[in-house]
Scaffold this motif. Structure first.
Motif, short mmCIF file in Angstrom:
data_model
loop_
_atom_site.label_atom_id
_atom_site.label_comp_id
_atom_site.label_asym_id
_atom_site.label_seq_id
_atom_site.Cartn_x
_atom_site.Cartn_y
_atom_site.Cartn_z
N SER A 30 -23.60 66.89 9.38
CA SER A 30 -22.96 66.87 10.70
C SER A 30 -23.62 67.94 11.57
CB SER A 30 -21.47 67.17 10.55
OG SER A 30 -20.91 67.40 11.82
N PRO A 31 -23.92 67.63 12.85
CA PRO A 31 -24.61 68.60 13.71
C PRO A 31 -23.66 69.64 14.32
CG PRO A 31 -24.25 66.57 14.91
CD PRO A 31 -23.68 66.36 13.53
N ILE A 32 -22.38 69.55 13.98
CA ILE A 32 -21.38 70.40 14.64
C ILE A 32 -21.47 71.83 14.10
CG2 ILE A 32 -18.89 70.78 14.89
CD1 ILE A 32 -18.66 67.66 14.70
N GLY A 33 -21.39 72.82 14.99
CA GLY A 33 -21.31 74.23 14.57
C GLY A 33 -22.66 74.83 14.23
N ASP A 34 -22.62 76.10 13.79
CA ASP A 34 -23.86 76.85 13.50
C ASP A 34 -24.40 76.53 12.11
OD1 ASP A 34 -23.74 78.08 15.91
OD2 ASP A 34 -22.53 79.77 15.20
N ALA A 35 -23.57 76.00 11.20
CA ALA A 35 -23.98 75.81 9.80
C ALA A 35 -25.21 74.93 9.71
CB ALA A 35 -22.84 75.20 9.00
N PHE A 36 -25.26 73.85 10.52
CA PHE A 36 -26.38 72.89 10.47
C PHE A 36 -27.68 73.59 10.85
CE2 PHE A 36 -28.75 69.33 12.62
CZ PHE A 36 -29.06 68.65 11.46
N ARG A 37 -27.63 74.35 11.97
CA ARG A 37 -28.81 75.07 12.47
C ARG A 37 -29.31 76.06 11.41
NH1 ARG A 37 -26.48 77.37 16.40
NH2 ARG A 37 -26.71 75.72 17.95
N THR A 38 -28.37 76.81 10.80
CA THR A 38 -28.71 77.83 9.80
C THR A 38 -29.37 77.18 8.58
OG1 THR A 38 -26.72 78.99 10.50
CG2 THR A 38 -27.75 79.77 8.50
#
Length: 760
Positions: free
Chosen positions: A180-188
């Protein structure tokens, strides 16, 4: 083609998928299939929850004829179990060459090491230190056997064999990541593990296009009872609800800085809620309408029955008069017959008394005879049995005596007299004549049938002179005694007993004979009287039977008469009741008719109200009051413009609320304002679990009070063994409140929150 595959999948799968194959979904399936067909082909599917990433991957794997592997998160699932699952999967892929899709979602990441291992699989097809030495040796051995079978010209070194295994894993294993692209977790995660991008084909699952929304709504609303125009308008409105909420969510974020995600699941929830609520409301309306319809039917039936019952009453009156006359005539006949029966009965009773008296007299004589004979007969039987003990030898001994003792002479004389044998006349020493029976006795004893002649002796007809002589000369003689005779001759003892028994018998018979004559006479008289009595009794029976037949007929007529009277009375009561019912409910008839018409109209018009309510339940939960009201107003006007009838004063509580339940909720601590009541209706009517944002603890208090009696279980993630409590609630059907949840949920809750129920 895809729909055909979906049907096959649902036939063999425990958890069926109800998917609509619009162009958007088919494109994603074909992308996933293309990637899976490539060696070392991996996918990164990016989209928010509920956008169909996992469902489409399952179908694509089935279409490609690949096995699908997913880890199952349990409460004790740790890095050890994770490594164990990967080891099994990779050995199966490498050793057996089974093409496998490894589907892994970001909700399953219990530990960062999970992603690190996935990163290694994507990059190299291997994870360092995954296999134990024994397992590694097994792998190398199996690879050697495989190379020998395939006749491959390779060095059979452990390293080359292990590389062969890794090569097979890279060829047959396909990793599909659903993130899921939601939040900072995906980017990290992407920054930390670059292979997630470098080694995967990325497929973005964006918002569904309008044609997809339309197709889905058309498929799911196809079986709902409504006209074609209304169905078209409903589909268009559902589509507008979804699009308008997307726009409003963006505005909500800009103003309030609160994020609301509008997913395809929300849209499916809207349609499902609409179908369920429409079915429920229509059923309620039908039940109410049926009550009034039945009432009207009863009134109509009562009106028709009055004329029918009055006609019945007229028919029954003549029958009652006729039956009454027949009954009276029968009573007169029975009275006359009864007198006749009584007369005959009296005569029979007199005859019966006389016959009974004669029978008693005859019986008395008979008993007297039997008593007398009872004395003589045992002695007679004893004498006969004494004769039976004698043998011809005993007789011969007596016969051979030249000078018999006096006792023997005495017995033999008595036998000769009894048999009427004449003696010899002899002269004694004094010159006197005397009777000598000895020669005659010897002659008599010489007869072979001597004993039989005694047994067959005619004891009932002994001449009086003989018996008198026996009594005078022998019976009274004290030497004529079996006990005395026994000392002289045992044979003569039996003969002596016989003579004495004959004497006793004769004395009894002389008394009994006249009584027997008297008994014969008495029995003759009794027979004549019994004959007369039988004739009289037959007469009496004939008359009594006739009387009984008449009495039975009378009872039947009286029953008929009573039934007719009861029937007439009941008909009068029914007519009276029907008149009261019609006069009492005459005014209600018009009102009930209007109500039925009104319910018929409401049955068709309820669609608009239920559609708005479904939109509120599916979409408007996260919004504050102002945004809700604005949205409801816009939807309300849209329904009117599309020609779908809606109540003028629409409200969620009026459509879905039950005043009694709402009152119970408020007693349990629910605030009394409309916003809170609407929230409670959303909580109870939604198909999904409610997530209540509750800064003041109002919802928590309300739920705890409301479900107290149902054994509510309150748990937190910090509670030890919270999973065990949750399991018990599922098993025993108890309510469960999960308090103080944070930004992230425990992966173990995923199947419960998704309601992934399957039948087994």
């Amino acid at each position: 083609v895809v729909e055909h595959y979906l049907e096959d999948y649902n036939l063999i799968s425990k958890t069926q998928m109800d998917l609509v194959m619009f162009r958007f979904a088919v494109e994603h399936i074909s992308r996933i299939c293309r990637v899976l067909k490539q060696p070392n082909g991996h996918c990164l599917l990016v989209g928010i929850g509920g956008s169909g990433r996992q469902s489409l991957t399952r179908l694509a794997a089935f279409m490609s004829d690949f096995e699908l592997f997913q880890i199952e998160i349990t409460k004790n699932y740790s890095a050890t179990e994770w490594r164990g699952d990967l080891c099994k999967m990779m050995r199966r892929v490498g050793e057996l060459g089974v093409s496998t899709v490894f589907l892994f979602g970001d909700h399953q990441i219990k530990d960062v090491s999970f992603l690190e291992d996935v990163n290694m699989i994507l990059n190299t097809g291997d994870i360092p230190n995954l296999y134990e030495n024994e397992e590694k040796l097994e792998i190398i051995e199996k690879m050697q056997n495989l190379c020998q079978k395939e006749n491959l010209q390779l060095e059979f070194t452990p390293l080359s064999m292990y590389n062969k295994f890794i090569e097979r894993v890279r060829k047959h294993l396909h990793v599909v990541l659903a993130f899921s692209p939601i939040g900072d977790a995906f980017r990290t995660r992407l920054r930390m593990f670059p292979s997630l991008i470098n080694c995967c084909t990325i497929d973005w699952f964006e918002a569904w296009p309008e044609d997809a929304l339309e197709l889905v709504a058309n498929k799911f609303l196809d079986d709902v009872e409504m006209s074609a125009d209304v169905r078209t308008s409903t589909v268009s409105i559902c589509k507008h609800f979804h699009m308008s909420i997307r726009a409003m969510s963006q505005r909500y974020f800009d103003v309030m800085r609160r994020v609301n995600y509008v997913t395809p699941t929300s849209y499916l929830e809207l349609i499902k809620t609409f179908k369920n609520l429409l079915g429920r409301k229509r059923l309620e309306i039908l039940i109410l309408k049926n009550r009034y319809s039945v009432g009207l039917e009863k009134l109509h039936f009562s009106e028709n029955q009055i004329s029918v019952m009055q006609a019945e009453l007229l028919d029954l009156q003549p029958k009652l008069i006729e039956t009454s006359q027949e009954t009276e005539e029968l009573i007169t006949i029975i009275e006359q017959e009864t007198i006749e029966v009584e007369d005959i009965k009296r005569i029979v009773e007199v005859d019966e008394a006389m016959a009974n008296k004669a029978a008693q007299e005859a019986e008395a004589i008979k008993i007297d005879c039997e008593e007398k004979l009872a004395v003589a007969m045992p002695a007679m039987r004893a004498a006969i049995s004494a004769l039976d003990t004698l043998k011809q030898n005993d007789i011969t001994i007596v016969k051979s005596m030249n000078e018999p003792p006096p006792g023997v002479k005495l017995v033999m004389e008595s036998i000769c007299i009894m048999k009427g044998i004449k003696p010899d006349r002899k002269v004694d020493s004094n010159g006197k004549q005397y009777d000598d029976y000895w020669q005659a006795s010897k002659k008599m004893l010489s007869d072979m049938k001597f004993l039989d002649s005694l047994k067959e002796y005619d004891k009932d007809n002994i001449p009086p002179a003989i018996i008198r002589k026996i009594r005078e000369k022998y019976i009274l003689n004290k030497d004529f005694n079996p006990a005395v005779i026994k000392n002289v001759s045992s044979a003569c003892e039996g003969l002596c007993k016989w003579v004495k028994a004959i004497d006793v018998y004769d004395s009894v018979v002389k008394v009994v004979a006249p009584k027997k004559e008297k008994l014969k006479e008495a029995e003759k008289i009794l027979g004549e009287q019994m004959g007369k009595l039988a004739i009289k009794q037959a007469e009496l029976k004939s008359v009594t039977d006739k009387l009984q037949t008449l009495t039975d007929h009378l009872v039947q007529k009286q029953t008929e008469k009573q039934n007719l009277e009861d029937c007439i009375e009941l008909t009068k009561v029914k007519i009276d009741r029907a008149n009261k019912l019609i006069s009492g409910l005459g005014g209600e008839k018009d009102r009930w008719t209007k109500n039925v018409e009104q319910f018929n109209a409401t049955y068709d018009n309820i669609i608009g109200d239920v559609l708005l309510s479904s939109g509120v339940v599916a979409y408007l939960g996260p919004f504050i009051l102002d945004y809700r009201q604005e949205c409801i107003q816009e939807w309300f006007h849209l329904c009117q413009n599309q020609g779908i009838s809606v109540s003028e004063a629409y409200s969620l509580s009026a459509t879905l609320g039950d005043p009694v339940k709402i009152r119970d909720w408020q007693i349990a601590g629910l605030p009394a304002d409309n916003y809170s009541v609407d929230n409670a209706i959303i909580v109870t009517c939604s198909n999904r679990w409610p997530l209540m944002i509750d800064p003041q603890g109002q919802a928590s208090k309300w739920i705890k009070n409301l479900e107290k009696s149902n054994k509510l279980e309150v748990i937190r993630f910090t509670t030890p063994n919270f999973v065990r409590s949750l399991e018990n609630c599922i098993q025993f059907g108890n309510p469960c409140l999960l308090e103080n949840i944070g930004e992230e949920l425990d992966p173990i809750l995923e199947p419960i929150l998704m309601k992934q129920i399957f039948k087994q």
